[in-house]
Design an enzyme around this catalytic site. Structure first.
Site, PDB file in Angstrom:
ATOM      1  N   HIS A   1      10.313 -11.113  -0.397  1.00  0.00           N
ATOM      2  CA  HIS A   1       9.601 -10.322  -1.333  1.00  0.00           C
ATOM      3  C   HIS A   1       8.688  -9.430  -0.603  1.00  0.00           C
ATOM      4  CE1 HIS A   1      11.562 -12.403  -4.537  1.00  0.00           C
ATOM      5  NE2 HIS A   1      11.258 -13.563  -3.844  1.00  0.00           N
TER       6      HIS A   1
ATOM      7  N   ARG B   1       7.412   3.649  -7.112  1.00  0.00           N
ATOM      8  CA  ARG B   1       7.290   2.444  -8.126  1.00  0.00           C
ATOM      9  C   ARG B   1       5.669   1.718  -7.810  1.00  0.00           C
ATOM     10  NH1 ARG B   1      10.634  -3.302  -7.589  1.00  0.00           N
ATOM     11  NH2 ARG B   1       9.460  -4.215  -9.538  1.00  0.00           N
TER      12      ARG B   1
ATOM     13  N   ASN C   1      16.428  -9.673  -1.212  1.00  0.00           N
ATOM     14  CA  ASN C   1      15.100  -9.417  -2.145  1.00  0.00           C
ATOM     15  C   ASN C   1      15.834  -9.516  -3.556  1.00  0.00           C
ATOM     16  OD1 ASN C   1      13.069  -8.766  -3.761  1.00  0.00           O
ATOM     17  ND2 ASN C   1      12.307  -7.279  -2.240  1.00  0.00           N
TER      18      ASN C   1
ATOM     19  N   PRO D   1      17.123  -5.154  -8.660  1.00  0.00           N
ATOM     20  CA  PRO D   1      16.607  -3.763  -9.555  1.00  0.00           C
ATOM     21  C   PRO D   1      15.463  -3.271  -9.188  1.00  0.00           C
ATOM     22  CG  PRO D   1      16.855  -6.171 -10.712  1.00  0.00           C
ATOM     23  CD  PRO D   1      17.336  -6.316  -9.169  1.00  0.00           C
ATOM     24  N   ASN D   2      15.154  -2.131  -9.375  1.00  0.00           N
ATOM     25  CA  ASN D   2      14.039  -1.117  -9.157  1.00  0.00           C
ATOM     26  C   ASN D   2      13.736  -1.037  -7.692  1.00  0.00           C
ATOM     27  OD1 ASN D   2      13.561  -0.928 -12.118  1.00  0.00           O
ATOM     28  ND2 ASN D   2      13.345  -3.088 -12.063  1.00  0.00           N
TER      29      ASN D   2
ATOM     30  N   TYR E   1       3.672  -2.102  -4.198  1.00  0.00           N
ATOM     31  CA  TYR E   1       4.877  -2.025  -3.102  1.00  0.00           C
ATOM     32  C   TYR E   1       4.519  -1.133  -1.976  1.00  0.00           C
ATOM     33  CZ  TYR E   1       7.048  -4.952  -6.942  1.00  0.00           C
ATOM     34  OH  TYR E   1       7.112  -5.851  -7.818  1.00  0.00           O
TER      35      TYR E   1
ATOM     36  N   ARG F   1       0.607 -13.294  -8.244  1.00  0.00           N
ATOM     37  CA  ARG F   1       0.789 -12.401  -9.294  1.00  0.00           C
ATOM     38  C   ARG F   1       0.770 -13.172 -10.816  1.00  0.00           C
ATOM     39  NH1 ARG F   1       4.992  -8.158  -7.668  1.00  0.00           N
ATOM     40  NH2 ARG F   1       4.088  -6.897  -9.502  1.00  0.00           N
TER      41      ARG F   1
ATOM     42  N   GLU G   1      15.325 -15.407   1.495  1.00  0.00           N
ATOM     43  CA  GLU G   1      14.715 -14.650   0.128  1.00  0.00           C
ATOM     44  C   GLU G   1      13.742 -14.047   0.598  1.00  0.00           C
ATOM     45  OE1 GLU G   1      13.536 -17.429  -2.746  1.00  0.00           O
ATOM     46  OE2 GLU G   1      12.606 -15.954  -3.927  1.00  0.00           O
TER      47      GLU G   1
ATOM     48  N   ALA H   1      13.319  -8.780  -9.821  1.00  0.00           N
ATOM     49  CA  ALA H   1      13.280  -9.581 -11.138  1.00  0.00           C
ATOM     50  C   ALA H   1      14.265 -10.871 -11.107  1.00  0.00           C
ATOM     51  CB  ALA H   1      13.018  -8.577 -12.212  1.00  0.00           C
TER      52      ALA H   1
HETATM   53  C1  DQA Z   1       9.537  -8.483  -5.737  1.00  0.00           C
HETATM   54  C2  DQA Z   1       8.723  -9.486  -6.639  1.00  0.00           C
HETATM   55  C3  DQA Z   1       9.393  -9.465  -8.064  1.00  0.00           C
HETATM   56  O1  DQA Z   1       8.594 -10.444  -8.744  1.00  0.00           O
HETATM   57  C4  DQA Z   1       9.663  -8.110  -8.745  1.00  0.00           C
HETATM   58  O2  DQA Z   1      10.395  -8.324  -9.983  1.00  0.00           O
HETATM   59  C5  DQA Z   1      10.524  -7.176  -7.744  1.00  0.00           C
HETATM   60  C6  DQA Z   1       9.835  -6.923  -6.336  1.00  0.00           C
HETATM   61  C7  DQA Z   1       8.756  -8.079  -4.329  1.00  0.00           C
HETATM   62  O3  DQA Z   1       9.602  -7.780  -3.382  1.00  0.00           O
HETATM   63  O4  DQA Z   1       7.730  -8.146  -4.323  1.00  0.00           O
HETATM   64  O5  DQA Z   1      10.859  -6.277  -8.153  1.00  0.00           O
HETATM   65  O6  DQA Z   1      10.901  -9.042  -5.445  1.00  0.00           O
END
Ligand code: DQA
Length: 144
Positions: A100, A18, A74, A10-11, A23, A107, A98, A77
């Protein structure tokens, strides 16, 4: 050609607008193009997907397990609380990395927990979009 799925939670479709301080300024389309380009260089056929829907992400992980397809994931959240995603990843039949963009450990406290890390092959975090490149290179180097 070996297939690899690059799955995003998500997002992440909102990359570019964003929280660019966290990011970066590149969009999701830029990320997808980068992954496909690195894939071509490595001899991998890369398909990039994004969803805001937990059920859809779980179904894609099932699809990868059934077809023995390696995954760069990825979970966004969902990383921090989705036991459904964790249980899906535990069924994997090929490497799953995995990734990020940011370094969640640097963070907020709630980002310090990954409920999926223990069932992934490994985790790459904190290198911006290069996290995906490093994950694709790791998969290309693996025998499976
Ligand atoms: C994320 C880190 C997560 O904590 C966050 O909720 C994201 C992006 C990252 O790519 O840094 O949506 O996965």
């Amino acid at each position: 050609m070996r297939q690899v799925l690059v799955l995003n939670g998500p997002n992440l479709g909102r990359l570019g607008s964003r929280e660019p301080d966290v990011y970066g300024a590149q969009t999701f389309d830029d990320l997808a193009a980068l992954c496909r380009e690195i894939g071509r260089e490595l001899g991998l056929s890369v398909e990039v997907r994004q969803t805001d829907d937990e059920a859809e992400l779980v179904s894609w992980i099932h699809e990868a397990a059934d077809s023995r397809t390696p995954v760069v994931l990825n979970p966004a959240a969902f990383t921090h609380y989705s036991y459904a995603l964790r249980d899906a990843i535990a069924q994997r039949t090929a490497p799953l990395v995995e990734v990020h963009i940011s370094n969640p450990n640097a963070r907020e406290e709630f980002r310090h927990t990954s409920v999926v890390a223990a069932v992934a092959t490994g985790t790459i975090a904190g290198f911006g979009m290069r996290s995906y490149e490093l994950a694709l290179r790791a998969i290309a180097d693996m025998d499976e």
